[in-house]
Design a protein around this motif. Structure first.
Motif, mmCIF file in Angstrom:
data_model
loop_
_atom_site.group_PDB
_atom_site.id
_atom_site.type_symbol
_atom_site.label_atom_id
_atom_site.label_comp_id
_atom_site.label_asym_id
_atom_site.label_seq_id
_atom_site.Cartn_x
_atom_site.Cartn_y
_atom_site.Cartn_z
ATOM 1 N N GLY A 30 20.750 -20.141 -23.691
ATOM 2 C CA GLY A 30 20.422 -20.633 -22.342
ATOM 3 C C GLY A 30 21.715 -21.140 -21.837
ATOM 4 N N VAL A 31 22.375 -22.030 -22.624
ATOM 5 C CA VAL A 31 23.394 -23.139 -22.103
ATOM 6 C C VAL A 31 24.752 -21.930 -21.824
ATOM 7 C CG1 VAL A 31 24.752 -24.707 -22.743
ATOM 8 C CG2 VAL A 31 22.442 -24.984 -23.283
ATOM 9 N N GLU A 32 24.744 -20.967 -22.904
ATOM 10 C CA GLU A 32 26.088 -20.121 -22.748
ATOM 11 C C GLU A 32 25.974 -19.349 -21.455
ATOM 12 O OE1 GLU A 32 27.466 -19.934 -27.216
ATOM 13 O OE2 GLU A 32 26.076 -18.379 -26.641
ATOM 14 N N ALA A 33 24.620 -18.938 -21.110
ATOM 15 C CA ALA A 33 24.418 -18.126 -19.787
ATOM 16 C C ALA A 33 24.599 -18.848 -18.579
ATOM 17 C CB ALA A 33 22.908 -17.643 -19.822
ATOM 18 N N TYR A 34 24.475 -20.190 -18.784
ATOM 19 C CA TYR A 34 24.420 -21.296 -17.840
ATOM 20 C C TYR A 34 25.989 -21.489 -17.207
ATOM 21 C CZ TYR A 34 24.796 -26.028 -16.012
ATOM 22 O OH TYR A 34 24.965 -27.228 -15.204
ATOM 23 N N LEU A 35 26.689 -21.669 -18.459
ATOM 24 C CA LEU A 35 28.048 -21.746 -18.327
ATOM 25 C C LEU A 35 28.933 -20.648 -18.306
ATOM 26 C CD1 LEU A 35 28.539 -24.786 -20.683
ATOM 27 C CD2 LEU A 35 28.506 -24.932 -18.096
ATOM 28 N N ASN A 36 28.391 -19.566 -18.582
ATOM 29 C CA ASN A 36 29.067 -18.222 -18.742
ATOM 30 C C ASN A 36 30.265 -18.194 -19.776
ATOM 31 O OD1 ASN A 36 29.528 -15.536 -18.177
ATOM 32 N ND2 ASN A 36 31.081 -16.054 -16.812
ATOM 33 N N GLN A 37 30.068 -19.253 -20.788
ATOM 34 C CA GLN A 37 30.933 -19.391 -22.065
ATOM 35 C C GLN A 37 30.305 -19.907 -23.193
ATOM 36 O OE1 GLN A 37 33.436 -22.651 -19.679
ATOM 37 N NE2 GLN A 37 35.155 -21.358 -19.758
ATOM 38 N N LYS A 38 31.187 -19.689 -24.236
ATOM 39 C CA LYS A 38 30.471 -19.992 -25.601
ATOM 40 C C LYS A 38 30.447 -21.575 -25.621
ATOM 41 C CE LYS A 38 29.762 -16.044 -27.458
ATOM 42 N NZ LYS A 38 28.363 -15.626 -27.934
ATOM 43 N N VAL A 39 29.532 -22.270 -26.407
ATOM 44 C CA VAL A 39 29.528 -23.820 -26.616
ATOM 45 C C VAL A 39 29.405 -23.810 -28.113
ATOM 46 C CG1 VAL A 39 28.384 -24.268 -24.497
ATOM 47 C CG2 VAL A 39 26.998 -23.682 -26.278
ATOM 48 N N ARG A 40 29.461 -25.234 -28.516
ATOM 49 C CA ARG A 40 29.286 -25.725 -29.879
ATOM 50 C C ARG A 40 27.889 -25.741 -30.110
ATOM 51 N NH1 ARG A 40 32.616 -31.291 -30.293
ATOM 52 N NH2 ARG A 40 31.021 -31.764 -32.040
ATOM 53 N N GLN A 41 27.696 -25.111 -31.492
ATOM 54 C CA GLN A 41 26.293 -25.320 -32.214
ATOM 55 C C GLN A 41 25.806 -26.410 -32.076
ATOM 56 O OE1 GLN A 41 26.273 -23.138 -35.868
ATOM 57 N NE2 GLN A 41 26.046 -21.100 -34.582
ATOM 58 N N ASP A 42 26.630 -27.524 -32.280
ATOM 59 C CA ASP A 42 26.248 -28.746 -32.225
ATOM 60 C C ASP A 42 26.165 -29.621 -31.033
ATOM 61 O OD1 ASP A 42 28.810 -29.175 -32.295
ATOM 62 O OD2 ASP A 42 28.947 -30.868 -33.578
ATOM 63 N N MET A 43 25.984 -28.852 -30.031
ATOM 64 C CA MET A 43 26.130 -29.453 -28.523
ATOM 65 C C MET A 43 25.044 -30.298 -28.535
ATOM 66 S SD MET A 43 23.945 -26.651 -26.191
ATOM 67 C CE MET A 43 22.613 -26.146 -26.712
ATOM 68 N N ILE A 44 25.305 -31.191 -27.365
ATOM 69 C CA ILE A 44 24.314 -32.379 -26.770
ATOM 70 C C ILE A 44 24.021 -32.031 -25.362
ATOM 71 C CG2 ILE A 44 24.031 -34.753 -26.456
ATOM 72 C CD1 ILE A 44 25.941 -35.572 -28.627
ATOM 73 N N PRO A 45 22.741 -31.485 -25.142
ATOM 74 C CA PRO A 45 22.515 -30.838 -23.876
ATOM 75 C C PRO A 45 22.176 -32.010 -23.023
ATOM 76 C CG PRO A 45 20.794 -30.183 -25.232
ATOM 77 C CD PRO A 45 21.949 -30.805 -26.132
ATOM 78 N N MET A 46 22.991 -32.231 -22.047
ATOM 79 C CA MET A 46 22.483 -33.314 -20.996
ATOM 80 C C MET A 46 22.773 -32.845 -19.570
ATOM 81 S SD MET A 46 24.235 -36.575 -22.910
ATOM 82 C CE MET A 46 23.239 -37.965 -22.174
ATOM 83 N N TRP A 47 22.150 -31.616 -19.392
ATOM 84 C CA TRP A 47 22.465 -30.811 -17.930
ATOM 85 C C TRP A 47 21.098 -30.607 -17.226
ATOM 86 C CZ3 TRP A 47 20.966 -25.176 -17.714
ATOM 87 C CH2 TRP A 47 20.253 -24.939 -18.994
ATOM 88 N N ILE A 48 20.340 -29.635 -17.744
ATOM 89 C CA ILE A 48 19.099 -29.425 -16.730
ATOM 90 C C ILE A 48 18.398 -30.697 -16.792
ATOM 91 C CG2 ILE A 48 17.754 -28.613 -18.652
ATOM 92 C CD1 ILE A 48 16.842 -26.299 -16.772
ATOM 93 N N ALA A 49 17.638 -31.044 -15.620
ATOM 94 C CA ALA A 49 16.833 -32.244 -15.333
ATOM 95 C C ALA A 49 15.496 -32.208 -15.874
ATOM 96 C CB ALA A 49 16.959 -32.570 -14.035
#
Length: 402
Positions: A30-49
């Protein structure tokens, strides 16, 4: 006293594994679709409210109890649904409303969509006070209306409405509506009564309808007070529309239950007719149960603890920025669980900033440019998380910038 506060907050420190669910916030796809880019597997999601805190026990019990029934057919909210909303508005804001003014909605965004289609025509202008919640702009465009920007005025890192600019735009006959974000996402302002009255009087003068998105109305910090726009004057209830939901307050956006409050009979009829035309009149069975569980005295007590935790998080971010990232500017939010950070002191382009923070550091924030004019070189940081998560995110951001 301090010991009592510590005990009341400890529940919000509980960590949930949200990666094993379908929660959009924590799903890498979901995050990669949101950014249209690959992200780290150990990401810290602080985006959607939405927040990482567990719901209050009463909501969980209500949903489980309804699930145990075993049949999940179409539902029709009864009188108690409107009664709980009326109770909440009276207790929290001193606003006495009638349950007859309420219409159940799937979401506040759907309510905005309905209102735009019901009270404006294609090609007409919808005034938006940027930088602001990005679906405002996209909804206006998708409905064939024209976004008309009335940017907030920035004084250092403090934002105010541009009333002179607003009056110029409102005086143009093609501009028929204004979407108000109150409290404001992402800049965190809680508008004062004087500001709201001035806004409303300009719109009344030129017959511009206001659709007020007040979904963050309960997330307000010490020294500030949220006032529902329609509560200020009976004339406002005859011309404007109130939208809200328990989703942000009680962290239940996935239960898809929001509502409109429209005191004027003709306006409500036009709104409800358009809702039916758009097939947005289906209610969520569990969302109805949620409203009855959260808009209570117990809900008020739970919210008090949440606000203390969020305020402590906001103070921590503000202090960290001041001491560890002095090139970043940030004003303490007056409301919402969102921090609006200005990185322009680093001289990075928006693309470079996104690469440093979201991709390399793996701290997923919403790019400021998505909020329209005035959002450049900013990131929106969701602080509705455990303190441990927040600390790691801040350290990662600092290291990426260093």
């Amino acid at each position: 006293m301090m010991q009592e506060q510590k005990e009341s907050l400890c529940g919000f420190d509980r960590v949930f594994d949200r990666c094993r669910t379908h929660d959009l916030k924590w799903r890498q796809e979901g995050v990669e679709a949101y950014l249209n880019q690959k992200v780290r597997q150990d990401m810290i999601p602080m985006w959607i409210a939405d927040m990482d805190f567990g719901c209050m026990d009463e909501i969980v019990k209500a949903v489980k109890g309804r699930a145990d029934h075993g049949i999940y057919g179409y539902c029709a909210p009864g009188a108690e649904f409107g009664g709980h909303i009326a109770f909440w508005e009276k207790e929290r804001f001193g606003w006495k409303i009638s349950a007859d003014w309420i219409t159940a909605l799937p979401s506040v965004v759907s309510g905005i969509n309905i209102a735009i289609r019901a009270f404006s025509k294609e090609g007409e202008g919808i005034i938006i006070q940027t930088p602001v919640y990005d679906p405002f702009i996209s909804i206006v465009k998708r409905t064939g209306r024209v976004p008309v920007f009335n940017p907030l005025k920035r004084k250092q890192s403090h934002y105010e409405m541009d009333f002179e600019g607003l009056e110029r735009l409102a005086s143009l006959p093609e501009n028929r509506m204004l979407i108000l974000c109150s409290p404001h996402n992402p800049v965190g302002r809680v508008w004062t009564e004087d500001e709201l009255r001035r806004l409303a009087e300009i719109c009344l003068k030129y017959d511009v309808k206001i659709v007020a998105d007040e979904i963050h109305s309960d997330i307000v910090y010490p020294g500030h007070h949220h006032t529902p726009l329609l509560s200020l004057d009976p004339r406002y209830g005859q011309n404007f529309i109130h939208l809200s939901a328990p989703g942000k307050t009680f962290n239940v956006p996935g239960l898809k239950m929001s509502f409109s409050i429209i005191p004027d009979e003709e306006n409500k009829k036009a709104f409800d007719t358009m809702q039916l035309a758009m097939s947005l009149d289906i209610r969520n069975t569990f969302g109805v149960e949620c409203v009855s569980a959260c808009y209570t005295e117990n809900g008020i007590q739970w919210l008090d603890g949440l606000l203390k935790y969020l305020w402590n998080n906001a103070e921590r971010v503000h202090e960290f920025v001041r001491t560890e990232m002095p090139k970043v500017t940030m004003e303490m939010p007056e409301g919402t669980f969102l921090c609006w950070l200005d990185f322009s002191g680093y001289g990075l382009t928006d693309e470079e900033l996104l690469k440093r923070i979201n991709l390399e550091a793996g701290v997923i924030c919403v790019p400021g440019g998505w909020f329209g004019p005035g959002g450049e070189h900013h990131l929106r940081l969701n602080i509705g998380c455990q303190r441990k998560t927040l600390e790691e995110a801040l350290q990662r951001i600092k290291e990426a910038l260093d």
